[in-house]
Write an enzyme that holds these catalytic residues in place. Structure first.
Site, PDB file in Angstrom:
ATOM      1  N   HIS A 280     -10.361 -18.835   7.538  1.00  0.00           N
ATOM      2  CA  HIS A 280      -9.197 -18.491   8.351  1.00  0.00           C
ATOM      3  C   HIS A 280      -8.859 -17.241   7.745  1.00  0.00           C
ATOM      4  O   HIS A 280      -8.336 -17.483   6.392  1.00  0.00           O
ATOM      5  CB  HIS A 280      -8.168 -19.275   8.605  1.00  0.00           C
ATOM      6  CG  HIS A 280      -6.935 -18.965   9.102  1.00  0.00           C
ATOM      7  ND1 HIS A 280      -7.081 -17.929  10.219  1.00  0.00           N
ATOM      8  CD2 HIS A 280      -5.780 -18.984   8.953  1.00  0.00           C
ATOM      9  CE1 HIS A 280      -5.758 -17.490  10.499  1.00  0.00           C
ATOM     10  NE2 HIS A 280      -4.939 -18.260   9.719  1.00  0.00           N
TER      11      HIS A 280
ATOM     12  N   ASN B 152      -4.049 -11.287  10.808  1.00  0.00           N
ATOM     13  CA  ASN B 152      -4.259 -12.598  11.138  1.00  0.00           C
ATOM     14  C   ASN B 152      -4.236 -12.991  12.570  1.00  0.00           C
ATOM     15  O   ASN B 152      -2.940 -12.837  13.290  1.00  0.00           O
ATOM     16  CB  ASN B 152      -3.130 -13.346  10.382  1.00  0.00           C
ATOM     17  CG  ASN B 152      -3.267 -15.013  10.581  1.00  0.00           C
ATOM     18  OD1 ASN B 152      -3.924 -15.435  11.354  1.00  0.00           O
ATOM     19  ND2 ASN B 152      -2.481 -15.794   9.646  1.00  0.00           N
TER      20      ASN B 152
ATOM     21  N   CYS C 153      -3.525 -21.981  13.501  1.00  0.00           N
ATOM     22  CA  CYS C 153      -4.564 -21.198  13.219  1.00  0.00           C
ATOM     23  C   CYS C 153      -5.778 -22.004  12.902  1.00  0.00           C
ATOM     24  O   CYS C 153      -6.857 -21.729  12.935  1.00  0.00           O
ATOM     25  CB  CYS C 153      -4.297 -20.743  11.731  1.00  0.00           C
ATOM     26  SG  CYS C 153      -2.962 -19.640  12.252  1.00  0.00           S
TER      27      CYS C 153
HETATM   28  N1  ACO Z   1       7.381  -5.178   3.387  1.00  0.00           N
HETATM   29  C1  ACO Z   1       8.179  -4.775   2.220  1.00  0.00           C
HETATM   30  N2  ACO Z   1       8.634  -5.878   1.533  1.00  0.00           N
HETATM   31  C2  ACO Z   1       8.503  -7.217   2.078  1.00  0.00           C
HETATM   32  C3  ACO Z   1       8.057  -7.343   3.401  1.00  0.00           C
HETATM   33  C4  ACO Z   1       7.417  -6.286   3.873  1.00  0.00           C
HETATM   34  N3  ACO Z   1       6.672  -6.454   4.990  1.00  0.00           N
HETATM   35  N4  ACO Z   1       8.050  -8.796   3.590  1.00  0.00           N
HETATM   36  C5  ACO Z   1       8.613  -9.112   2.766  1.00  0.00           C
HETATM   37  N5  ACO Z   1       9.122  -8.151   1.813  1.00  0.00           N
HETATM   38  C6  ACO Z   1       9.942  -8.532   0.684  1.00  0.00           C
HETATM   39  C7  ACO Z   1      10.714  -9.706   0.561  1.00  0.00           C
HETATM   40  O1  ACO Z   1      12.210  -9.308   1.247  1.00  0.00           O
HETATM   41  C8  ACO Z   1      11.173  -9.732  -0.903  1.00  0.00           C
HETATM   42  O2  ACO Z   1      12.195  -8.738  -1.469  1.00  0.00           O
HETATM   43  P1  ACO Z   1      13.128  -9.331  -2.391  1.00  0.00           P
HETATM   44  O3  ACO Z   1      12.436  -9.870  -3.651  1.00  0.00           O
HETATM   45  O4  ACO Z   1      14.201  -8.314  -2.608  1.00  0.00           O
HETATM   46  O5  ACO Z   1      13.869 -10.678  -1.561  1.00  0.00           O
HETATM   47  C9  ACO Z   1       9.832  -9.276  -1.575  1.00  0.00           C
HETATM   48  O6  ACO Z   1       9.133  -8.371  -0.614  1.00  0.00           O
HETATM   49  C10 ACO Z   1       8.800 -10.280  -1.983  1.00  0.00           C
HETATM   50  O7  ACO Z   1       8.828 -11.253  -0.727  1.00  0.00           O
HETATM   51  P2  ACO Z   1       8.108 -12.536  -0.858  1.00  0.00           P
HETATM   52  O8  ACO Z   1       8.063 -13.505   0.269  1.00  0.00           O
HETATM   53  O9  ACO Z   1       8.229 -13.203  -2.275  1.00  0.00           O
HETATM   54  O10 ACO Z   1       6.448 -12.162  -1.065  1.00  0.00           O
HETATM   55  P3  ACO Z   1       5.083 -12.815  -1.318  1.00  0.00           P
HETATM   56  O11 ACO Z   1       4.522 -12.489  -2.529  1.00  0.00           O
HETATM   57  O12 ACO Z   1       5.366 -14.401  -0.986  1.00  0.00           O
HETATM   58  O13 ACO Z   1       4.316 -12.435  -0.132  1.00  0.00           O
HETATM   59  C11 ACO Z   1       3.662 -13.216   2.122  1.00  0.00           C
HETATM   60  C12 ACO Z   1       4.635 -12.686   1.414  1.00  0.00           C
HETATM   61  C13 ACO Z   1       2.708 -12.040   2.478  1.00  0.00           C
HETATM   62  C14 ACO Z   1       4.157 -13.650   3.449  1.00  0.00           C
HETATM   63  C15 ACO Z   1       2.988 -14.347   1.510  1.00  0.00           C
HETATM   64  O14 ACO Z   1       3.868 -15.237   1.152  1.00  0.00           O
HETATM   65  C16 ACO Z   1       1.903 -15.001   2.425  1.00  0.00           C
HETATM   66  O15 ACO Z   1       0.908 -14.482   2.500  1.00  0.00           O
HETATM   67  N6  ACO Z   1       2.043 -16.143   2.548  1.00  0.00           N
HETATM   68  C17 ACO Z   1       1.032 -17.009   3.661  1.00  0.00           C
HETATM   69  C18 ACO Z   1       1.261 -16.498   5.182  1.00  0.00           C
HETATM   70  C19 ACO Z   1       0.355 -16.991   6.081  1.00  0.00           C
HETATM   71  O16 ACO Z   1      -0.748 -17.074   5.729  1.00  0.00           O
HETATM   72  N7  ACO Z   1       1.089 -17.261   7.199  1.00  0.00           N
HETATM   73  C20 ACO Z   1       0.133 -17.719   8.283  1.00  0.00           C
HETATM   74  C21 ACO Z   1      -0.140 -19.115   8.230  1.00  0.00           C
HETATM   75  S1  ACO Z   1      -0.985 -19.687   9.604  1.00  0.00           S
HETATM   76  C22 ACO Z   1      -0.021 -19.817  10.947  1.00  0.00           C
HETATM   77  O17 ACO Z   1      -0.342 -21.009  11.626  1.00  0.00           O
HETATM   78  C23 ACO Z   1       0.611 -18.836  11.871  1.00  0.00           C
END
Ligand code: ACO
Length: 318
Positions: free
Chosen positions: A244, A274, A110
């Site tokens: 980003h 994203n 990214c």
């Molecule tokens: N819909 C519903 N529930 C979901 C989903 C979804 N799409 N995805 C995950 N959950 C659930 C999980 O299973 C979990 O359930 P559990 O508590 O029963 O286990 C619950 O939601 C909470 O999940 P978390 O992973 O703890 O949620 P978090 O608050 O961390 O949010 C997210 C997840 C959005 C991915 C966040 O961590 C994030 O934004 N991280 C950064 C991601 C990012 O920017 N990536 C790009 C990087 S750049 C690159 O180079 C690719």
């Protein structure tokens, strides 16, 4: 430093996929996705190839610069994966633009657009180039597992291009890579090598979401403060912080840590998701088309991504 961006162009696939569309086949909801990421929809390729998007964005940027493809001294594409592992996406675009200048890809995930700008700066400063076409294009819809709700909802497909020439816009540039192959990765397979001791078909993209979140918020805060110190400026000298577009909550958390106002942090992740390295040039294009960026404005661009990479630059818009 001798560089300015003279024009931008973008391309996204025709098909828009809403959160509700994804909720038709995955256990997720519009509420969850919006509250955790700020994403409402994303463009997903159906018929378009990544080369189609990159080419379209490039043609638009060249038109905006009033330059021909043959005026370019280099074509630099940033992408995680083009339509071919080889040749590069840049060569696939050069086939359509009918250019013969050097063309190659870089992969900083990214952060790719900032890395590409830094390379363009080096070529221009050394005298090796006067005009460079940068294209940041990614199609993560083909890299994610559409049964993995924690990853597939985050990304969209798109391309953002710009033409860069000699100028005095670039005031600061800093890149880093904190070597890490576990937090976000997509492992390639071993093909059908009968001698491989670890035969594998390859993997979909995997991500430790909370690790990425922490890394990103810390990196944004640290890199913005580094830029302030290096340039001896404060937040009031910056008109827009163009981050980003990975997650609205990452942008908000970093902004709050820096105690900065929301209006200085443009966001379009709600529309595109994203789009990896395309996200900053797509945002830049939108801001320019909307007349939001004016001559003399100072823009701080900062990105983070798999690698784990970071890149930050400050541009005084010419
Ligand atoms: N819909 C519903 N529930 C979901 C989903 C979804 N799409 N995805 C995950 N959950 C659930 C999980 O299973 C979990 O359930 P559990 O508590 O029963 O286990 C619950 O939601 C909470 O999940 P978390 O992973 O703890 O949620 P978090 O608050 O961390 O949010 C997210 C997840 C959005 C991915 C966040 O961590 C994030 O934004 N991280 C950064 C991601 C990012 O920017 N990536 C790009 C990087 S750049 C690159 O180079 C690719």
């Amino acid at each position: 430093m001798g560089l300015k961006i003279v024009s931008t162009g973008i391309a996204v696939p025709e098909k828009t996929v809403t959160n509700n569309d994804i909720a038709q086949f995955l256990d997720t909801s519009d509420d969850w996705i919006v509250s955790k990421t700020g994403i409402k929809q994303r463009a997903v390729a159906t018929r378009e190839s990544l080369t189609d998007l990159a080419f379209k964005a490039a043609v638009s940027a060249l038109k905006g610069a009033d330059l021909a493809a043959s005026d370019m001294d280099f074509i630099i594409c940033s992408t995680i994966l083009g339509d071919y592992t080889s040749p590069s996406l840049a060569c696939a675009v050069s086939e359509r633009l009918k250019t013969i200048c050097p063309a190659f890809d870089i992969n900083a995930a990214c952060t790719g657009f900032i890395y590409a700008l830094s390379m363009a700066q080096a070529y221009i400063d050394s005298g090796a180039a006067a005009n460079i076409l940068i294209i940041s294009a990614d199609m993560l819809s083909s890299l994610v597992d559409w049964t993995d709700r924690a990853v597939c909802v985050l990304f969209g497909d798109g391309a953002g291009a710009c033409v860069v020439t000699r100028g005095n816009s670039l005031k600061y540039m800093k890149l880093a890579a904190y070597g890490d192959t576990s937090v976000i990765r997509q492992r390639n397979g071993t093909g059908n090598n009968p001698f491989s001791a670890h035969a594998s078909k390859g993997e979909f993209m995997t991500m430790e979401g909370q690790e990425v979140f922490r890394f990103a918020v810390n990196a944004i805060e640290r890199e913005v403060n580094s830029a302030f110190s290096a340039l001896n400026i404060t937040s009031s000298d910056i008109n827009y912080f163009m981050l980003h577009q990975a997650n609205k909550r990452i942008i908000d958390s970093a902004r709050k840590r820096l105690s900065l106002p929301e209006e200085k942090f443009p966001v379009n992740i709600d529309k595109y998701g994203n789009t990896s390295s395309a996200s900053i040039p797509i945002l830049l294009n939108e801001m320019l088309e909307g007349g939001k960026i004016k001559k003399g404005d100072n823009l701080l661009l900062t990105a983070f991504g798999a690698g784990l990479t970071t890149g930050t630059c400050v541009l005084n818009w010419e």
